[in-house]
Scaffold this active site. Structure first.
Site, mmCIF file in Angstrom:
data_model
loop_
_atom_site.group_PDB
_atom_site.id
_atom_site.type_symbol
_atom_site.label_atom_id
_atom_site.label_comp_id
_atom_site.label_asym_id
_atom_site.label_seq_id
_atom_site.Cartn_x
_atom_site.Cartn_y
_atom_site.Cartn_z
ATOM 1 N N GLU A 105 0.837 -1.213 0.000
ATOM 2 C CA GLU A 105 0.000 0.000 0.000
ATOM 3 C C GLU A 105 0.870 1.260 0.000
ATOM 4 O O GLU A 105 0.532 2.254 -0.631
ATOM 5 C CB GLU A 105 -0.963 -0.028 1.199
ATOM 6 C CG GLU A 105 -2.055 -1.094 0.992
ATOM 7 C CD GLU A 105 -2.944 -1.299 2.205
ATOM 8 O OE1 GLU A 105 -2.384 -1.472 3.306
ATOM 9 O OE2 GLU A 105 -4.178 -1.291 2.059
ATOM 10 N N GLU A 125 -3.474 -9.652 3.702
ATOM 11 C CA GLU A 125 -4.279 -9.364 4.899
ATOM 12 C C GLU A 125 -5.380 -10.379 5.150
ATOM 13 O O GLU A 125 -5.702 -10.705 6.291
ATOM 14 C CB GLU A 125 -4.903 -7.962 4.799
ATOM 15 C CG GLU A 125 -3.935 -6.830 5.052
ATOM 16 C CD GLU A 125 -3.190 -6.393 3.811
ATOM 17 O OE1 GLU A 125 -3.164 -7.150 2.816
ATOM 18 O OE2 GLU A 125 -2.625 -5.283 3.830
HETATM 19 N N1 CAA Z 1 4.553 -7.707 11.800
HETATM 20 C C1 CAA Z 1 5.244 -8.132 12.863
HETATM 21 N N2 CAA Z 1 6.126 -9.155 12.817
HETATM 22 C C2 CAA Z 1 6.290 -9.766 11.638
HETATM 23 C C3 CAA Z 1 5.565 -9.391 10.481
HETATM 24 C C4 CAA Z 1 4.677 -8.300 10.594
HETATM 25 N N3 CAA Z 1 3.983 -7.853 9.531
HETATM 26 N N4 CAA Z 1 5.924 -10.191 9.465
HETATM 27 C C5 CAA Z 1 6.833 -11.046 9.946
HETATM 28 N N5 CAA Z 1 7.052 -10.788 11.255
HETATM 29 C C6 CAA Z 1 8.013 -11.473 12.135
HETATM 30 C C7 CAA Z 1 7.705 -12.946 12.312
HETATM 31 O O1 CAA Z 1 6.811 -13.150 13.377
HETATM 32 C C8 CAA Z 1 9.071 -13.516 12.611
HETATM 33 O O2 CAA Z 1 9.367 -13.210 13.965
HETATM 34 P P1 CAA Z 1 10.245 -14.213 14.849
HETATM 35 O O3 CAA Z 1 11.549 -14.314 14.137
HETATM 36 O O4 CAA Z 1 10.275 -13.532 16.176
HETATM 37 O O5 CAA Z 1 9.466 -15.498 14.858
HETATM 38 C C9 CAA Z 1 9.993 -12.668 11.757
HETATM 39 O O6 CAA Z 1 9.262 -11.459 11.470
HETATM 40 C C10 CAA Z 1 10.399 -13.315 10.439
HETATM 41 O O7 CAA Z 1 9.243 -13.750 9.770
HETATM 42 P P2 CAA Z 1 9.174 -15.181 9.052
HETATM 43 O O8 CAA Z 1 9.725 -16.226 9.948
HETATM 44 O O9 CAA Z 1 7.802 -15.345 8.547
HETATM 45 O O10 CAA Z 1 10.218 -14.951 7.845
HETATM 46 P P3 CAA Z 1 10.124 -15.397 6.337
HETATM 47 O O11 CAA Z 1 11.341 -14.870 5.686
HETATM 48 O O12 CAA Z 1 9.778 -16.837 6.235
HETATM 49 O O13 CAA Z 1 8.854 -14.612 5.714
HETATM 50 C C11 CAA Z 1 7.459 -12.756 5.240
HETATM 51 C C12 CAA Z 1 8.866 -13.235 5.625
HETATM 52 C C13 CAA Z 1 7.101 -13.244 3.827
HETATM 53 C C14 CAA Z 1 7.462 -11.256 5.278
HETATM 54 C C15 CAA Z 1 6.432 -13.343 6.236
HETATM 55 O O14 CAA Z 1 6.869 -13.055 7.544
HETATM 56 C C16 CAA Z 1 5.039 -12.786 6.119
HETATM 57 O O15 CAA Z 1 4.261 -13.236 5.287
HETATM 58 N N6 CAA Z 1 4.679 -11.807 6.981
HETATM 59 C C17 CAA Z 1 3.366 -11.267 7.070
HETATM 60 C C18 CAA Z 1 3.115 -10.283 6.002
HETATM 61 C C19 CAA Z 1 1.732 -9.731 6.130
HETATM 62 O O16 CAA Z 1 0.771 -10.420 6.385
HETATM 63 N N7 CAA Z 1 1.628 -8.423 5.935
HETATM 64 C C20 CAA Z 1 0.399 -7.746 6.030
HETATM 65 C C21 CAA Z 1 0.295 -7.202 7.403
HETATM 66 S S1 CAA Z 1 -1.302 -6.549 7.693
HETATM 67 C C22 CAA Z 1 -1.301 -5.041 6.997
HETATM 68 O O17 CAA Z 1 -0.383 -4.613 6.417
HETATM 69 C C23 CAA Z 1 -2.612 -4.338 7.242
HETATM 70 C C24 CAA Z 1 -2.727 -3.028 6.582
HETATM 71 O O18 CAA Z 1 -3.493 -2.862 5.688
HETATM 72 C C25 CAA Z 1 -2.038 -1.872 7.102
#
Ligand code: CAA
Length: 694
Positions: A105, A125
């Site tokens: 976004e 999301e």
């Molecule tokens: N917020 C907080 N912590 C997060 C995070 C987030 N968005 N995304 C990842 N993390 C944390 C994980 O919990 C993990 O923490 P630990 O090491 O303490 O366990 C660390 O970051 C690494 O994450 P992964 O183990 O998942 O690492 P990866 O390399 O396998 O994957 C990734 C990376 C693809 C970014 C994956 O973490 C992911 O899919 N994250 C979520 C992304 C997501 O859903 N974003 C949308 C958020 S909602 C939003 O944005 C709403 C809006 O409209 C404003």
């Protein structure tokens, strides 16, 4: 300026770098930092354009999920985005790693977007039970049209950069290093005096859209999104983008976003997000424990399970050898694998080339000596201790030192299996769920002597073959099947007391299970459980309540779908309620002197599911599961427990452990405590007024 964002200059280009490891989530400090950096770029007359880039492994991966549900801290993301879009100088997003959720976004409010070829973008999301609430549902359709926006937003899938370029989300792919490429792009934009491109002002792709597009889309996801709240709100929001002016669409997006935020599903899905990451952490096995790389695998037994397990390795490029004791069984096993792949190709979920590649990696043998060089061997033979021990004694002779010797047993004692070898430290359980090439759960079972390296290796292997791996302790049924026992038992008792199989199934299906216990039993085949029950009949306490309905169905040759009748009568694969079964149940109840009564849906649900929770509490207390969220993962990915309810343990916490306990105690009074003895941990936690973690 906040340390989470840095402003620097490369010639006339202001470079805004986000520094919030590990994934540059949009925490308060990042939001604040972005506003300050933008202001600095605007102020500095020598800056002609700006680039937003992430430091470390990724662009911004979204909002900081840990902030959800807490009071919002200013500045809000909307304010940041408004400032980016309203900047007087061109702002370019430079993407590597993943631009996800709020991260994408941010990029959509930039005037242009460039990325490296390996980057991915997405709005995941929906997987957290929400919708892209910072303009994603309004801007993405404006850029790529509603159909594709709906697909991306309701699936949460990531799109690789080349596809995102073709779709129009990205403006250019940068070959070579990202920052110099993005800076050069920014300089070009300024030199060419290109007018700023505001996605919010692009209306061509969202005009004149027929309502049928949304209706068809809703119909198309009915099965996949059954029970979920967020996907439907996502569609409503994209529809609003096509019906309303941008600002009004943003307001509608906000309303729908808040509905999702307030939904219990949001809490449950975020619980699952963190549970999936937590599950990989084993307290006594440090993260840096050396793991054995799995470059070659072997499977003993080419039956349904063995074949399915082999496919997992071939799918990720690992050569795998299947061992069988007859040429005929081997050929049958290989044929089944080929047929399964061919079905995927026919359905369009796999390319022919991928199938050919996978098939080339799978071979067969009848000689143990030929599998000795595998890094892991997984035994998937008949579920009988003597047979398993024979196999492991043989594996001990042929396998190279350091190889992992794994068993796919679903109930047997791993320590006893390990005792057939001189290397119990290398022996471990790797319990796959049927169909093994589809179900995402891998239940690893540690024996008393399994080494840390062996444990770490099978957990890593889970990731390698794209499963969610959970570590369980060694006990009868481990985590999943041990909990299953009470579920089936109570479903059976409910029939005698007045319910019908279709009533019970409907309640559990409506709760969100893929199917109810009786439809499931018919699918799996009733004869399997019958054989096991007959084998264990001498162990049963004659005073214990026992429902004979399942046995009687089997005696009538009703083994389920495969014989055209079981709890249901089948017309093809269509299950029909069968009055004959009702009569049989009534007769069984009458013989026991049970007066059948009207049974409420609520009772069906709690009778079937509270035993899961109660047994889960015992499993937790005994240390068979490391944490309650691991149990949730087992049930979601191994048994289809609705993800949007967070798993059985989380679900129970949401109901309130005191309430769950009170109901279990009440059932104990009604039906006797032998099946309804509350688990001590449940009693303690309920009294303390706490959740499972204490
Ligand atoms: N917020 C907080 N912590 C997060 C995070 C987030 N968005 N995304 C990842 N993390 C944390 C994980 O919990 C993990 O923490 P630990 O090491 O303490 O366990 C660390 O970051 C690494 O994450 P992964 O183990 O998942 O690492 P990866 O390399 O396998 O994957 C990734 C990376 C693809 C970014 C994956 O973490 C992911 O899919 N994250 C979520 C992304 C997501 O859903 N974003 C949308 C958020 S909602 C939003 O944005 C709403 C809006 O409209 C404003």
């Amino acid at each position: 300026m906040s340390k989470a964002v840095e402003f620097s200059k490369q010639g006339a280009v202001g470079v805004i770098t986000v520094l919030n490891p590990p994934v540059n989530a949009l925490s308060q400090a990042v939001r604040q930092g972005l506003i300050e950096a933008l202001a600095e770029g605007e102020r500095d007359a020598s800056v002609g354009s700006m680039v937003i880039i992430g430091s470390g492994r990724t662009f911004i991966a979204g909002a900081d999920i840990r902030e959800f549900g807490k009071p919002p801290l200013p500045p809000g993301l909307h304010e940041v985005l408004d400032r980016i879009e309203a900047a007087s100088k061109p702002v370019i997003a430079a993407i590597h790693g993943t631009a996800l959720g709020g991260g994408l976004e941010v990029a959509l409010t930039c005037h242009w977007r460039v990325a490296v070829r390996e980057a991915q973008v997405g709005l995941p999301e929906v997987k957290l039970g929400i919708l892209p609430g910072a303009g994603g549902t309004q801007r993405l359709p404006r850029l790529i049209g509603p159909q594709m926006a709906l697909e991306l937003i309701t699936s949460g899938n990531f799109l690789p950069a080349p596809k995102a370029l073709a779709a129009g989300i990205l403006d250019e792919l940068v070959e070579g290093e990202l920052l110099p490429g993005a800076v050069a792009f920014a300089e070009r934009v300024v030199a060419e005096k290109r007018p700023l491109r505001l996605v919010s002002a692009m209306n061509d792709k969202v005009q004149g859209i027929d309502a049928s597009l949304f209706e068809n889309f809703r119909k198309g996801i009915e099965r996949k999104a059954r029970g979920y709240f967020a996907p439907w709100r996502c569609i409503d929001a994209v529809e609003a983008a096509c019906r309303l002016p941008f600002r009004d669409g943003m307001k509608r997006e906000r309303e729908l976003f808040m509905q999702c935020m307030d939904s219990p599903q949001r809490k449950a899905q975020i619980h699952v997000f963190f549970a999936e990451r937590e599950v990989a952490k084993i307290p006594d096995v440090p993260a840096d424990t050396p793991v054995r790389k799995i470059a070659k695998a072997a499977i003993v037994g080419a039956g349904t399970m063995g074949g399915g397990i082999a496919m997992n390795f071939a799918n990720v490029g690992v050569p795998v050898k299947l061992l069988e004791n007859s040429q005929e069984a081997l050929e049958r096993g290989l044929k089944t694998i080929e047929r399964n792949y061919a079905t995927s190709v026919q359905r369009g979920s796999m390319a022919q080339a991928a199938m050919d590649r996978a098939m080339k990696l799978i071979s067969g043998t009848q000689r143990y000596e030929e599998i000795g060089d595998a890094d892991i061997v997984i035994e998937a033979v008949f579920e009988e201790m003597a047979v398993k021990k024979e196999v492991f004694a043989r594996l001990d002779q042929v396998m190279k030192q350091g190889a992992i010797l794994a068993s796919n047993t679903s109930t047997l004692d791993i320590d006893e299996i390990a005792s057939a070898t001189k290397r119990p430290e290398s022996v471990i359980g790797t319990h796959f769920f049927s169909p093994a090439n589809v179900m995402r759960l891998l239940e690893n079972v540690r024996g008393a002597k399994s080494s840390k390296e062996t444990i770490a290796s099978v957990m890593a292997m889970g990731r390698q073959i794209r499963k969610v791996a959970v570590l369980a302790g060694n006990c009868d049924g481990f985590i999943g099947n041990r909990m299953l026992a009470g579920y089936g038992r109570e479903a059976g008792f409910l029939l005698e007391e007045g319910a019908t199989p279709w009533q019970v199934d409907k309640v559990l299906y409506d709760f969100g299970m893929p199917m109810g216990p009786f439809a499931m039993a018919d699918l799996a085949g009733l004869d399997v459980g019958w054989r096991i029950r007959k084998g264990k009949a001498h162990l049963r306490d004659p005073n214990e309540r026992y429902s004979e309905v399942a046995d009687q169905l089997c005696e009538m040759g009703r083994f389920g779908q495969k014989t055209g009748a079981g709890y249901y009568r089948y017309e093809g694969r269509d299950a029909k309620p069968d009055p004959e079964v009702e009569k049989l149940i009534e007769a069984a109840a009458a013989r026991k002197g049970i007066r059948r009564r009207q049974i409420s849906d609520e009772e069906i649900l709690t009778r079937c599911l509270y035993p899961l929770v109660n047994e889960g509490a015992r499993i937790l207390e005994e240390g068979i599961a490391i944490r309650s969220s691991d149990i949730d993962i087992v049930w979601i990915y191994g048994y289809g427990f609705p993800l949007y309810r967070g798993g059985p343990m989380f679900w129970a916490e949401q109901i309130g452990l005191p309430k769950v306990l009170a109901t279990i105690e009440e059932y104990g009074r009604q039906h006797g405590r032998n099946f309804w003895e509350p688990a001590p941990l449940l009693v303690r936690r309920a009294k303390e007024g706490k959740g499972w973690a204490g």
